[in-house]
Write a protein that holds these residues in place. Structure first.
Motif, PDB file in Angstrom:
ATOM      1  N   GLY A   1       3.012   3.779   0.096  1.00 34.69           N
ATOM      2  CA  GLY A   1       4.292   3.126   0.267  1.00 34.69           C
ATOM      3  C   GLY A   1       4.638   2.395  -1.014  1.00 34.69           C
ATOM      4  O   GLY A   1       3.876   2.421  -1.992  1.00 34.69           O
ATOM      5  N   VAL A   2       5.777   1.689  -1.032  1.00 36.26           N
ATOM      6  CA  VAL A   2       6.278   1.161  -2.301  1.00 36.26           C
ATOM      7  C   VAL A   2       6.292  -0.358  -2.369  1.00 36.26           C
ATOM      8  O   VAL A   2       6.931  -0.952  -3.236  1.00 36.26           O
ATOM      9  CB  VAL A   2       7.681   1.735  -2.596  1.00 36.26           C
ATOM     10  CG1 VAL A   2       7.578   3.215  -2.926  1.00 36.26           C
ATOM     11  CG2 VAL A   2       8.646   1.506  -1.441  1.00 36.26           C
ATOM     12  N   SER A   3       5.570  -1.003  -1.457  1.00 39.10           N
ATOM     13  CA  SER A   3       5.247  -2.426  -1.552  1.00 39.10           C
ATOM     14  C   SER A   3       4.089  -2.650  -0.593  1.00 39.10           C
ATOM     15  O   SER A   3       3.793  -1.790   0.248  1.00 39.10           O
ATOM     16  CB  SER A   3       6.439  -3.316  -1.175  1.00 39.10           C
ATOM     17  OG  SER A   3       6.720  -3.221   0.213  1.00 39.10           O
ATOM     18  N   ARG A   4       3.436  -3.777  -0.700  1.00 36.82           N
ATOM     19  CA  ARG A   4       2.301  -4.026   0.195  1.00 36.82           C
ATOM     20  C   ARG A   4       2.759  -4.046   1.647  1.00 36.82           C
ATOM     21  O   ARG A   4       2.119  -3.458   2.523  1.00 36.82           O
ATOM     22  CB  ARG A   4       1.644  -5.358  -0.172  1.00 36.82           C
ATOM     23  CG  ARG A   4       0.949  -5.357  -1.521  1.00 36.82           C
ATOM     24  CD  ARG A   4       0.409  -6.744  -1.846  1.00 36.82           C
ATOM     25  NE  ARG A   4       0.090  -6.876  -3.264  1.00 36.82           N
ATOM     26  CZ  ARG A   4      -0.123  -8.037  -3.883  1.00 36.82           C
ATOM     27  NH1 ARG A   4      -0.046  -9.166  -3.190  1.00 36.82           N
ATOM     28  NH2 ARG A   4      -0.391  -8.065  -5.177  1.00 36.82           N
ATOM     29  N   LEU A   5       3.866  -4.731   1.913  1.00 40.88           N
ATOM     30  CA  LEU A   5       4.378  -4.779   3.281  1.00 40.88           C
ATOM     31  C   LEU A   5       4.782  -3.388   3.749  1.00 40.88           C
ATOM     32  O   LEU A   5       4.493  -2.995   4.890  1.00 40.88           O
ATOM     33  CB  LEU A   5       5.565  -5.732   3.361  1.00 40.88           C
ATOM     34  CG  LEU A   5       6.251  -5.837   4.729  1.00 40.88           C
ATOM     35  CD1 LEU A   5       5.268  -6.291   5.804  1.00 40.88           C
ATOM     36  CD2 LEU A   5       7.447  -6.791   4.661  1.00 40.88           C
TER      37      LEU A   5
END
Length: 848
Positions: free
Chosen positions: A376-380
């Motif tokens: 994905g493209v952020s930790r969240l």
């Protein structure tokens, strides 16, 4: 006169400046202001008129201006400096990639994306995905990463947006003249333009290939507008994100399958294949078809293809994850799966995914199943993606679903205001652009005198205000408004008022109108004569998204009310050029997504780089970027069942942070007229965001965590005529057949109470029929009973301590929880093979 024809006469670039044409066709100029100045200084008005496009500019500039420049020692000296810098950049062999990974050899990374946002002169992007793709390519060039891009050259690009007098978005399309943009035909060794073809239902569709050079990186783009095609197929790639499901599957068929064939025709043999979002996922099918045609069994071909395939998922919003009905798949791929040597059910199982309205063929599921590295493209967003796609790995705990995270960043030089660049050049260490990702590079930000940082920001703000005024003036002229209204545009926006920016796609989950939830409170906030606030909005709704268009209309209608006039501005036809003005010139950047739908977002990163603090819900990148001093956060991190309640709660939280913190701080001035505490926030924003949220760091992480491991894994399975892939496929088939015969039981103390630091003993008995203990791993799993909290999930391998009989074994482990609280624990068994990319790859798991 009776016209026989037309002749276009272009100016001749003087020999002394003859490389201006060469430079125009390499988008290196797009992130080097001194290169852009070579064109702009010849004719500033023309430069603006052609959207900063040097190719078109050189076709329209007056010959006399070129001749005068060639005779001007100052211009020639600037030209020589730019070309020397360009040559040094292009010829350098001491890049980050070459120095860090000399053993990587010539392995090329093929980067597939449905859109590339490179520059406003090439309107073939719609939003964040395209901008990210463009910044990814620019950073790969800067770092020397051997990457090529593959996408579409949409002849009509994305739509031009006009807002009519009623505030309704109107879409128009303008055909791009390829002779006037920095693209060239991709040709073979004999100089012929490359054309590829694919089989769509009832016909063959052809696409020619174009190339764009971005520094050291080439991007190859497909275009179906060729005479070989039927009229309808010539329109197949005409527009970005247009048409129905038939159009989408046709486009994605061409992108994935035609894209692979384009690279083969170019003689490029990638070592890694990166699917940036699921649009291109059909590429794995074409690559498997190639290997099956070479004699590799389908199962082995799948292993070989997945090994060096990387997938990035970009959105948790269902509309952003394409899925097609099985009937549609039958029509488009009924001829294809026999060439893979499989039946229909086996083929459809590659992408089968259960949706609320039934099973469909999901492009995201296909990409997840036939890749070895996923993110994905952020930790969240990584956390959200693991939960969203957990069913692709049945029975695997959500914390362990093999989808990682690499947080998006921005290409610094592409988004940095010239005023800030000048300031950074003076105060940051020499060569700071090559050390962006080092936090110590940005430490001297604290040493910049407040007056200098504030003055630089004020200059950028005034430049933005002039841009906005001219934009609104033209819009009012087009609407046929009165002379008075047109002239009033020259005075809109108070340079001394707190100016908020909100610019992005107008998708409903982004909640552009949240600040107007309580219209009266918003009026009091904006119209306070002592502490005025003004907001600039910009962004496009998808042409088929009427709810998004209604948000735009609502903002437009509010802006026409007497109490909001001059306080609310909506700028039509948002593009990269407008984005630069806004992120560089507003005082505060606002973001209001409905958590957790914002995968990353990068506009706030661009603003922070320029000293514009960010105010947002803790979603996307801001959930990890906010540190309490570098901007503001509002709302809660929990998820709401009722969206209306969420909107109400977060609107009230936004009002509170604006009224109680942001506005007072902005208007708190020292005796010198400078808001020193606000400037402190500006410095914190720069210092904390700039070193991490940039594509230099991001691409380095892709290289280290995704590309190089996938490259090594692909080579491992591909050696000796794919012996590794064949062996792994055979092993998986054997394990899958024997797995139903395995059993596992476990014994522990049951419900127990211990003190932190103490341990309990757990044992397991495993029955293996036809498998050896070396082919399985038995693990003890423990986590806090409060689900979905990061950092509270523990896994420990259990030790084989006893062979009970020919097929029965005992394992033991000791559990020592690392945190206090109520824990749950369990025991599981998984197949194990040294060639697996991760232990969940077989998707077989048995819990005791």
């Amino acid at each position: 006169m009776k016209v026989l024809g037309r002749v276009s006469v272009f100016p001749a670039v003087p020999d002394r400046l003859n490389r201006l044409n060469e430079l125009a066709y390499n988008l290196w100029w797009s992130w080097h202001p001194e290169a852009q100045a070579l064109y702009r200084d010849l004719d500033p008005e023309l430069w603006e008129r052609v959207d900063h496009n040097p190719v078109q500019f050189l076709r329209g500039v007056v010959q006399e201006r070129l001749d005068l420049a060639a005779a001007d020692p100052g211009y020639v000296a600037a030209y020589d400096r730019v070309m020397a810098h360009f040559d040094e950049y292009m010829r350098s062999r001491s890049t980050w990639f070459a120095e860090q990974y000399p053993q990587a050899g010539d392995g090329v990374i093929a980067y597939f994306s449905a859109e590339f946002g490179l520059h406003e002169a090439l309107p073939i992007y719609s939003g964040g995905l395209g901008i990210l793709s463009g910044d990814h390519c620019k950073a790969a060039s800067d770092l020397g990463v051997p990457l090529v891009g593959v996408g579409f050259l949409y002849p009509q690009g994305y739509f031009r947006q006009h807002i009519d007098v009623h505030g309704w978005q109107q879409a128009s399309y303008e055909k791009i003249n390829f002779s006037e943009v920095p693209v060239r035909p991709a040709v073979d060794d004999e100089g012929h333009q490359i054309i590829v073809s694919v089989d769509l239902p009832g016909r063959v569709v052809h696409a020619r290939v174009w190339s764009i050079q971005i520094g050291r990186v080439y991007v190859y783009l497909l275009d179906t507008d060729v005479p070989l095609n039927a009229p309808a197929d010539r329109e197949l790639s005409a527009r970005l994100y247009g048409g129905d499901q038939e159009m989408r599957i046709s486009q994605e068929f061409m992108l994935g399958i035609g894209g692979v064939r384009a690279l083969r025709a170019l003689g490029i043999q990638p070592a890694v294949w990166h699917m940036n979002e699921g649009h291109s996922a059909f590429l794995v099918l074409e690559r498997m078809r190639e290997l099956v045609a070479q004699g590799l069994p389908f199962a082995a071909a799948r292993e070989a293809v997945a090994a060096n395939t990387v997938f990035t998922t970009h959105t948790p919003v269902s509309a952003g994850n394409d899925a097609f009905s099985f009937d549609l798949m039958d029509r488009y791929f009924g001829h294809f799966w026999p060439r893979l040597g499989v039946d229909r059910e086996t083929f459809l199982s590659l992408g089968r995914f259960e949706l609320p309205w039934g099973a469909q063929f999901s492009m995201t599921a296909l990409a997840l199943r036939v890749s070895s590295k996923r993110n994905g493209v952020s930790r969240l967003h990584g956390t959200v993606s693991r939960r969203m796609w957990q069913s692709v790995w049945p029975e695997v705990p959500v914390e362990e679903v093999p989808i990682g995270a690499i947080t998006n960043g921005i290409h610094t030089d592409s988004w940095l205001a010239p005023e800030m660049a000048s300031l950074y050049d003076r105060y940051l260490p020499a060569g700071w652009r090559e050390q962006l990702e080092q936090s110590e590079t940005w430490a001297p930000i604290n040493e910049i005198p407040d007056v200098e940082l504030w003055d630089a920001h004020r200059q950028a703000k005034l430049r933005m205000i002039e841009f906005v005024r001219e934009h609104v003036r033209r819009q009012r002229l087009r609407h046929g408004e009165s002379v008075r209204r047109v002239s009033e545009a020259e005075g809109i926006l108070d340079p001394n008022a707190l100016t908020i920016g909100f610019a992005r796609r107008f998708a409903t989950y982004k909640r552009a109108t949240l600040i107007f939830w309580d219209q009266e409170r918003a009026r009091r906030l904006l119209a306070n004569p002592d502490r005025p606030v003004q907001i600039i909005f910009a962004g496009k709704a998808h042409p088929a998204d009427d709810p998004g268009k209604k948000l735009i209309q609502h903002i437009h209608q509010l802006s026409q009310l007497p109490e909001f006039q001059g306080r609310i501005i909506f700028l039509e036809d948002y593009d990269m050029n407008m984005a630069r003005y806004l992120v560089q010139g507003v005082d505060l950047w606002l973001n209001t997504p409905r958590r957790p739908n914002e995968a990353s977002g990068t506009s706030g990163q661009k603003a922070s780089l320029n000293g514009v603090p960010h105010c947002s819900v803790l979603d996307g990148w801001w959930a990890e970027g906010y540190d309490g001093s570098n901007g503001w956060a509002f709302g809660e991190t929990r998820e709401f069942v009722d969206q209306q309640l969420q909107d109400e709660a977060e609107a009230l939280a936004l009002y509170s942070v604006l009224e109680e913190e942001i506005i007072p701080l902005f208007y708190e001035r020292g005796e010198d007229g400078i808001p020193h505490e606000w400037v402190r926030r500006m410095k914190a924003a720069i210092r904390s965001v700039a070193p991490y949220f940039n594509t230099r760091r991001m691409v380095q992480e892709y290289v280290q965590e995704m590309y190089l491991p996938a490259m090594a894994y692909g080579r491992k399975l591909g050696e000796d005529d794919f012996a590794g892939a064949r062996d792994l496929a055979i092993w998986k088939e054997r394990v899958s057949a024997l797995w139903p015969l395995t059993t596992i039981t476990a014994q522990g103390p049951g419900d127990a109470a211990i003190t932190l630091g103490e341990e309990i003993e757990v044992t397991a008995e495993v029955y293996l029929d036809g498998l050896s203990p070396d082919e399985v791993i038995v693990e003890l799993v423990c986590r806090l009973q409060e689900d979905d909290k990061p950092g509270v999930f523990e896994v420990a391998p259990m030790t084989l301590v006893e062979t009970l009989d020919a097929n029965r074994y005992r394992y033991r482990a000791r559990l020592r929880p690392e945190s206090s609280g109520d824990h749950v624990y369990g025991v599981r068994m998984l197949p194990l093979h040294p060639a697996l990319s991760n232990k969940f790859e077989t998707r077989l798991i048995r819990w005791a």
